[in-house]
Scaffold this active site. Structure first.
Site, PDB file in Angstrom:
ATOM      1  N   ARG A  15     -13.022  11.680   2.304  1.00 39.32           N
ATOM      2  CA  ARG A  15     -12.090  12.806   2.343  1.00 39.32           C
ATOM      3  C   ARG A  15     -11.713  13.309   0.946  1.00 39.32           C
ATOM      4  O   ARG A  15     -11.109  14.353   0.787  1.00 39.32           O
ATOM      5  CB  ARG A  15     -10.822  12.386   3.125  1.00 39.32           C
ATOM      6  CG  ARG A  15     -11.075  12.238   4.612  1.00 39.32           C
ATOM      7  CD  ARG A  15      -9.988  11.400   5.304  1.00 39.32           C
ATOM      8  NE  ARG A  15     -10.206   9.958   5.131  1.00 39.32           N
ATOM      9  CZ  ARG A  15      -9.452   9.012   5.723  1.00 39.32           C
ATOM     10  NH1 ARG A  15      -8.434   9.360   6.494  1.00 39.32           N
ATOM     11  NH2 ARG A  15      -9.720   7.735   5.536  1.00 39.32           N
ATOM     12  N   ASP A 103      -6.273   1.497  -1.625  1.00 44.74           N
ATOM     13  CA  ASP A 103      -5.793   2.879  -1.752  1.00 44.74           C
ATOM     14  C   ASP A 103      -4.311   3.026  -1.403  1.00 44.74           C
ATOM     15  O   ASP A 103      -3.846   4.113  -1.094  1.00 44.74           O
ATOM     16  CB  ASP A 103      -6.659   3.843  -0.917  1.00 44.74           C
ATOM     17  CG  ASP A 103      -6.543   3.600   0.579  1.00 44.74           C
ATOM     18  OD1 ASP A 103      -6.026   2.542   0.992  1.00 44.74           O
ATOM     19  OD2 ASP A 103      -6.981   4.485   1.347  1.00 44.74           O
TER      20      ASP A 103
HETATM   21  C1  UD1 Z   1      -6.294   2.456   7.537  1.00 49.20           C
HETATM   22  C2  UD1 Z   1      -5.813   1.840   8.844  1.00 49.20           C
HETATM   23  C3  UD1 Z   1      -4.651   2.672   9.362  1.00 49.20           C
HETATM   24  C4  UD1 Z   1      -3.546   2.686   8.332  1.00 49.20           C
HETATM   25  C5  UD1 Z   1      -4.064   3.191   6.978  1.00 49.20           C
HETATM   26  C6  UD1 Z   1      -2.987   2.989   5.932  1.00 49.20           C
HETATM   27  C7  UD1 Z   1      -7.826   0.940   9.904  1.00 49.20           C
HETATM   28  C8  UD1 Z   1      -8.824   1.102  10.960  1.00 49.20           C
HETATM   29  N1  UD1 Z   1      -6.896   1.870   9.815  1.00 49.20           N
HETATM   30  O1  UD1 Z   1      -6.747   3.767   7.840  1.00 49.20           O
HETATM   31  O2  UD1 Z   1      -4.148   2.110  10.567  1.00 49.20           O
HETATM   32  O3  UD1 Z   1      -2.481   3.523   8.770  1.00 49.20           O
HETATM   33  O4  UD1 Z   1      -5.225   2.445   6.577  1.00 49.20           O
HETATM   34  O5  UD1 Z   1      -3.345   3.532   4.693  1.00 49.20           O
HETATM   35  O6  UD1 Z   1      -7.866  -0.048   9.206  1.00 49.20           O
HETATM   36  N2  UD1 Z   1     -12.486  -0.121   3.496  1.00 49.20           N
HETATM   37  C9  UD1 Z   1     -13.410  -1.125   3.265  1.00 49.20           C
HETATM   38  N3  UD1 Z   1     -14.514  -1.216   4.045  1.00 49.20           N
HETATM   39  C10 UD1 Z   1     -14.739  -0.385   5.098  1.00 49.20           C
HETATM   40  C11 UD1 Z   1     -13.780   0.628   5.345  1.00 49.20           C
HETATM   41  C12 UD1 Z   1     -12.675   0.727   4.537  1.00 49.20           C
HETATM   42  O7  UD1 Z   1     -13.260  -1.905   2.318  1.00 49.20           O
HETATM   43  O8  UD1 Z   1     -15.763  -0.549   5.781  1.00 49.20           O
HETATM   44  C13 UD1 Z   1     -11.317  -0.031   2.618  1.00 49.20           C
HETATM   45  C14 UD1 Z   1     -11.164   1.331   1.950  1.00 49.20           C
HETATM   46  O9  UD1 Z   1     -11.810   1.345   0.693  1.00 49.20           O
HETATM   47  C15 UD1 Z   1      -9.652   1.466   1.806  1.00 49.20           C
HETATM   48  C16 UD1 Z   1      -9.116   0.637   2.962  1.00 49.20           C
HETATM   49  O10 UD1 Z   1     -10.162  -0.204   3.404  1.00 49.20           O
HETATM   50  O11 UD1 Z   1      -9.214   0.915   0.589  1.00 49.20           O
HETATM   51  C17 UD1 Z   1      -8.635   1.512   4.108  1.00 49.20           C
HETATM   52  O12 UD1 Z   1      -9.727   2.301   4.572  1.00 49.20           O
HETATM   53  P1  UD1 Z   1      -9.553   3.823   4.944  1.00 49.20           P
HETATM   54  O13 UD1 Z   1     -10.851   4.357   5.392  1.00 49.20           O
HETATM   55  O14 UD1 Z   1      -8.836   4.548   3.892  1.00 49.20           O
HETATM   56  O15 UD1 Z   1      -8.611   3.654   6.235  1.00 49.20           O
HETATM   57  P2  UD1 Z   1      -7.562   4.695   6.805  1.00 49.20           P
HETATM   58  O16 UD1 Z   1      -8.273   5.724   7.590  1.00 49.20           O
HETATM   59  O17 UD1 Z   1      -6.659   5.156   5.737  1.00 49.20           O
HETATM   60 CA    CA Z   2      -6.616   5.038   3.566  1.00 45.48          CA
END
Ligand code: UD1
Ligand code: CA
Length: 467
Positions: A15, A103
């Protein structure tokens, strides 16, 4: 109790529409991920911190390797649940784990500790850090078992929200505490039957709940510290939050900051009391400023050390150098890296220093380039002096003694030594060393031809300039 911290940082940050990995975008002059690691380091030593990297893994790891944390590769980012599955083997010797998100950078150490303590005291299997917010859009929502109890039945992601879940304003921060036994028992049971086709760590809440495990939510003391950043606009909002807190902290410590919303002060900057910061100033990196100094508008200081009673006048650019007590810099001066300006030195307008050491009370007030030089105590460098330090291949040094006087518009061709108390006549081109107390003249002698103009008029007819 043996506690580990896992930080999720493998995601691409789609995003953001940026080629740089999300967690390396900065707020307050420091990458998001470093903010999170620094908070974690206040709770456990680096040997108990595991950072999950995937998207541009090498770049992310290189940026934070100095902290000494461990890394776990998630080559394919199949969701936050998948990331934790990959971390499980490394957590073999631990009893509990705190999961932080790369993040969510404003999280305070106190809140992380409060989450840990609550989780342990409650003997929970999973504790979710949550918050009530005005704009829950984009976050997972907490579905509590009862209106007033701490128990949670599930977390629903934004994209999977059913109409009846729409009014929920309690969001999941993405920060959790887990007891490792129940986590090990449930983490492999996740399924990707959701809008994104990913393995959601959030689904562990419902799985554990159904198995009779205790799943709780703890509200963070302030919603602002758990804000996440998924777009550049959101990162800039967090940046503004942090900078506002930074300027407030400095003002509380006796620093005067005019129009504080107009200045850019990085989180790592230190400023002494009674220093005045004028509007539109940038203080970046590890800059340290003493007390009773004044930084005037449009000046930019990066990784600088500045003493007490220093005046930095308008529009000066200062990088990786040191300015000692009582010095006067600018307007429009440029200090390039590795310069040292001692007590009471004056550097005036359009003067550029590079790797140059000006000793006490030396002056260069106008229009000069001084590179790879040492300038002795109380020496005066006249307007327009240029040091030629570079021969196209190598850089050479110029050493000027104490109480020397370099006349205006001189060119000093390095390598060169000019002794104590020596004079260089204005407009000289100096290519040889000048002994102490000597006068060096390095220019063509002027000759006047009396009446020359009158005789010229008789030879060449006067053109009418006004025609
Ligand atoms: C996630 C939560 C959501 C919460 C939000 C808070 C999930 C499914 N959802 O959503 O409930 O409200 O954070 O900010 O967890 N990441 C990995 N590996 C992956 C995917 C993501 O390491 O395969 C890391 C990303 O780099 C990031 C964090 O996990 O630092 C969160 O991932 P992101 O895709 O931002 O999740 P949100 O959609 O924000
Ligand atoms: Ca996030």
């Amino acid at each position: 109790m043996v506690l580990a911290i896992v930080i999720l940082a493998a995601g691409k940050g789609t995003r953001l529409r940026s080629s740089r990995p999300k967690v390396l975008h900065s707020i307050g002059g420091k990458p998001l991920l470093l903010h999170v690691i620094d908070a974690a380091l206040q709770v456990v030593p680096s040997s108990d911190i595991f950072v999950i990297t995937g998207h541009q893994s090498e770049t992310v790891q290189a940026a934070v390797a100095h902290t000494g944390v461990h890394f776990i590769e998630q080559a394919e980012q199949r969701g936050t649940g998948h990331a934790i599955q990959l971390a499980i083997p490394a957590l073999r010797d631990y009893e509990h784990v705190l999961v932080l998100s790369g993040d969510v950078p404003l999280l305070r150490t106190e809140t992380v500790s409060a989450l840990r303590d609550f989780h342990l005291r409650q003997r929970a299997a999973m504790t979710i850090l949550s918050a009530e917010v005005e704009k829950p859009f984009g976050y997972g929502r907490i579905v509590r078992t009862t209106a007033n109890g701490p128990e949670v039945s599930r977390i629903v992601e934004q994209r999977d929200l059913a109409p009846e879940d729409q009014p929920i304003r309690e969001i999941n921060s993405g920060i959790y505490a887990f007891a490792l036994d129940p986590l090990r028992a449930h983490i492999d049971r996740l399924e990707a039957n959701n809008a994104q086709g990913e393995l959601y760590l959030t689904d562990v809440a419902a799985l554990m709940g159904k198995a009779g495990e205790r799943v709780l939510a703890l509200e963070a003391p302030s919603a602002s510290e758990i804000l996440g950043a998924n777009t550049i606009a959101e990162i800039m909002e967090l940046d503004a939050h942090l900078r506002q807190a930074t300027t407030a902290r400095h003002m509380a410590a006796g620093v005067t900051i005019f129009q504080p919303h107009s200045v850019l002060i990085d989180a790592g900057v230190e400023i002494g009391p009674d220093t005045v910061i004028e509007p539109f100033v940038q203080l970046l990196g590890t800059t340290r400023i003493g007390s009773h100094s004044r930084i005037r508008s449009y000046s930019v200081l990066e990784d600088m050390i500045v003493g007490d009673h220093v005046q930095i006048r308008q529009g000066s650019i200062l990088e990786s150098s040191e300015v000692r007590d009582g010095a006067l810099i600018g307007p429009y001066a440029h200090l390039r890296p590795e310069s040292l300006v001692e007590e009471g030195v004056h550097i005036g307008n359009f003067v550029e220093l590079k790797k140059t050491h000006m000793r006490r009370g030396a002056k260069a007030n106008h229009l000069s380039y001084l590179g790879d030089a040492e300038i002795g105590e109380a020496s005066n460098v006249g307007a327009g002096t240029i040091i030629c330090n570079y021969d196209g291949v190598d850089k050479h040094k110029t050493i000027i003694g104490a109480n020397a006087f370099i006349g205006s518009d001189s060119v000093l061709v390095a390598p060169l030594t000019i002794g104590d108390g020596a004079y260089v006549a204005a407009a000289s081109c100096i290519t040889e060393d000048v002994p102490a107390e000597a006068l060096a003249l390095g220019r063509a002698r002027q000759t006047n031809k009396p009446g020359w103009a009158r005789t010229r008029k008789t030879r060449v007819p006067l053109r009418d300039n006004l025609a």
